[in-house]
Design a protein around this motif. Sequence first.
Motif, short mmCIF file in Angstrom:
data_model
loop_
_atom_site.label_atom_id
_atom_site.label_comp_id
_atom_site.label_asym_id
_atom_site.label_seq_id
_atom_site.Cartn_x
_atom_site.Cartn_y
_atom_site.Cartn_z
N ASP A 1 0.87 -1.18 0.00
CA ASP A 1 0.00 0.00 0.00
C ASP A 1 0.90 1.22 0.00
N GLY A 2 0.66 2.17 -0.89
CA GLY A 2 1.46 3.38 -0.84
C GLY A 2 1.39 4.19 -2.10
N ASN A 3 2.02 5.38 -2.04
CA ASN A 3 2.17 6.24 -3.20
C ASN A 3 2.95 5.48 -4.26
N ILE A 4 2.56 5.69 -5.50
CA ILE A 4 3.16 4.88 -6.56
C ILE A 4 4.68 5.05 -6.66
N PHE A 5 5.18 6.29 -6.39
CA PHE A 5 6.64 6.51 -6.46
C PHE A 5 7.34 5.85 -5.29
N ASP A 6 6.72 5.96 -4.12
CA ASP A 6 7.31 5.33 -2.94
C ASP A 6 7.41 3.82 -3.12
N VAL A 7 6.31 3.27 -3.66
CA VAL A 7 6.28 1.82 -3.85
C VAL A 7 7.39 1.38 -4.79
N LYS A 8 7.51 2.13 -5.89
CA LYS A 8 8.53 1.77 -6.85
C LYS A 8 9.93 1.96 -6.25
N ALA A 9 10.10 3.04 -5.49
CA ALA A 9 11.39 3.31 -4.86
C ALA A 9 11.73 2.18 -3.90
N GLN A 10 10.70 1.71 -3.23
CA GLN A 10 10.89 0.65 -2.24
C GLN A 10 11.44 -0.62 -2.89
N TYR A 11 11.08 -0.81 -4.15
CA TYR A 11 11.53 -2.02 -4.84
C TYR A 11 12.64 -1.75 -5.84
N LYS A 12 13.34 -0.61 -5.64
CA LYS A 12 14.50 -0.32 -6.47
C LYS A 12 15.55 -1.38 -6.21
N THR A 13 16.30 -1.74 -7.23
CA THR A 13 17.33 -2.76 -7.04
C THR A 13 18.72 -2.15 -6.97
N GLU A 14 18.79 -0.78 -6.88
CA GLU A 14 20.10 -0.09 -6.82
C GLU A 14 20.94 -0.43 -8.03
N THR A 15 20.28 -0.46 -9.17
CA THR A 15 20.97 -0.83 -10.40
C THR A 15 21.00 0.37 -11.33
N PHE A 16 22.16 0.55 -11.99
CA PHE A 16 22.33 1.71 -12.88
C PHE A 16 22.79 1.25 -14.24
N ASP A 17 22.30 1.95 -15.25
CA ASP A 17 22.80 1.73 -16.60
C ASP A 17 23.71 2.90 -16.96
N VAL A 18 24.93 2.57 -17.34
CA VAL A 18 25.90 3.63 -17.70
C VAL A 18 26.32 3.41 -19.14
N VAL A 19 26.21 4.47 -19.95
CA VAL A 19 26.71 4.42 -21.32
C VAL A 19 27.93 5.34 -21.38
N TYR A 20 29.04 4.82 -21.91
CA TYR A 20 30.26 5.63 -21.89
C TYR A 20 31.05 5.42 -23.16
N LYS A 21 31.98 6.35 -23.41
CA LYS A 21 32.92 6.20 -24.53
C LYS A 21 34.31 5.95 -23.96
N GLY A 22 35.09 5.17 -24.69
CA GLY A 22 36.44 4.92 -24.22
C GLY A 22 36.69 3.47 -23.89
N ASP A 23 37.92 3.18 -23.59
CA ASP A 23 38.32 1.81 -23.29
C ASP A 23 38.33 1.61 -21.79
N PHE A 24 37.66 0.60 -21.31
CA PHE A 24 37.50 0.46 -19.88
C PHE A 24 37.49 -1.02 -19.53
#
Lengths: 449, 306
Positions: free
Chosen positions: B212-235
Amino acid sequence: MNKIFIIIKREYLTRVTKKSFLLLTLLTPLLFAGIMFLPGYLATRENKEEHKVAVLDRSTLFLGELEDSKSTKFHFIPEEEFENVKNSIGSNEFYALLDIPQSIVSTNRVVVYSNKQINLDVKNHIDWQLEHKLENQKRAELVSRLGVPDLEDQLESTKTRITVDTLKLTEDGAGKKGSTEIAMGIGYAAGFLIYIFVFMYGGMVMRGVSEEKQNRIVEVIISSAKPVQLMLGKIIGLAAVGLTQFLIWVILMAGIFIGAKSMFVSDEALQQMAESQSVMVQSNPMASEMMSNFEPNEFEKIIAEIEGINFPQIIGMFLIFFILGYLLYSSLMAAIAAAVDTEEDMNQFMLPVTIPLIAAIIILANVIKNPEGQLAFWASHIPFTSPIIMMVRIPFGVPWYELVISVAILAASTFGAIWVAAKIYRTGILMYGKKPSWKEIGKWLTYKS
Amino acid sequence: MSFFEVQNVSKSYAAHRALTDVSLNIEQGQVFGLLGPNGAGKTTLIRIINQITAPDSGKVFFDGRPLRANDIYQIGYLPEERGLYKKMKVGEQALYLAQLKGLSRRDALKKLKYWFEKFEIQAWWDKKLQELSKGMQQKVQFICTVLHDPKLLIFDEPFSGFDPINANLLKQEILNLRENGATIIFSTHNMSSVEEICDHIALINKSKKILDGNIFDVKAQYKTETFDVVYKGDFRNMDKVLGTDFKILNHTEREHFNEVTIKHLNGTSNNDLLMKIAPLAEIVSFSERIPSMNEVFIRVVEENNQ
């Protein structure tokens, strides 16, 4: 309650404004009238056709004596022509050929030749004419042989005809004209009409409820009106449709009856009757007394007897039994239609409800023959058969306390049925999926709203 | 007190428990998403709100006071399984339903004229319902639901049977209704539409409220702490650089730029990550993965079922 009224109005108007309702309502009495009056009408029409009958009188007893009727004309032929006429019967002017043998006095037999079976009118006329003439001749011979004065008149006075007038005794001891046949006819018609009405309108309730459930209309309406309101509104609305139809029929029937009375009885028939009466009275003064007692026209007799029936009572009781019987059956049918999803399941559950109705129709045949019997008594008090069976008994006369008891039992059962039906309906109308068992339906009765 | 409250409501049918101790607070002007798998108890709850059935225990409050019989005039309900009389004319039918909702014939006619013009369906008035397509019938039903200007609207799968254009039209109408002050309970299995129009959600599973909750809170609650990074260069030696605080879930090399999906571990912040990457590569984009309602739904229900 305002909402029930809105529902009743919809149920009533959507059906009464249909063309098929109007057509059926108007055509049914016409059909009924047709079945009643057509045979009589056709019979009078047929009489106007003339049939020429050639007669060869070998006995010479009847030469020129046979009287023609409206439909039968006698034409005497000489013996030489006999073979000729006989061979071409049907293709010549003659309808039939009557051969009276010389020995008719001893054998009492004649032969009629025709190429197809002669109709009853012609046969009866020939029969009657020959019998009548022979009898008269035999009697005249006897009278002249015995030489007793006034014998002919005395013989005439021994002729007897009995008319049984059935009088029903009413409370105040006065006799009331009644007729067993008419009572049977009315009882049968009233009982059958209730049966048809209950089946027809109960069926409409059932189909209506089923439509609302299967099309999920009920889901939409149920948030505005209570299930019980929806059920009662439908049942009452359809009862109003039935009563409207009945009312139109009563008015039409009365109109047809009055019309038929003036058409068949007043002019021609009455005139004819008066003529034949005066002729007979002239030829035989003693017959006049007899004539005044006995009604010469069957049709007029029937009309007089119909007029002697207590229609307000019959119509009043019909309405009571129709309304109660209809409420009893239609509420149960509504409950079943609400409880099941499919047509097949409905038919299966409907069987126990329709059995008593069909049983009533079977019992009806017995009751009409013996309206005072044990079977008649019980069947007219048991609520499921009483609307039909009591209606059959009423034209024969039923004590008032029996009527009161029967109506009271029926009314109480009807209230019970509506109560049970409302409980089943309320739960069933929103249940989909599997077919409920009788046990489950029983449980619904205990559910809190 | 909220505009509409359900307090500790339980309901069972014979051996089957439909609702167990469910409470909801719905604020005025909210679009409240009522979610849950089939058979979870949503329909029972909606029926209790509509007073079609009564709860075994618990209370329902409307506008600050216990729900009363007359409140049905303030509620509009579009059921999931819905139908109208096939052989009845559209106009007559709409009038009938409006009168059952307490409108006078005159008011009903006036309001129907407005809505029929708005949806440009005046020509349907004298048609029998069975002459209309399914989508058209749904439109008529929608009008019948909102005609009496209810304060509380309950839509159960309102978009089923609509083409995308009409579904969008309907969505706009629902949002308009909210603008005009109506409170809306919205029940659906279509999670993308939940994200589009709901402010608040409650999820019911196996007769119990599990989220039960605000839609943003609910989604935040189930965030997986995952990020997509797009970059240029050799890494190539990225995993060494990031160390044990981050985990690389996916690493794709393309012609012009590379993509990497990284999960935070040990409560590290976004800035920690950026600072580790920035010296070595040019960052094109950096975005946090927010779970969709669809993912939240599946995850929560599956976890609850275990």
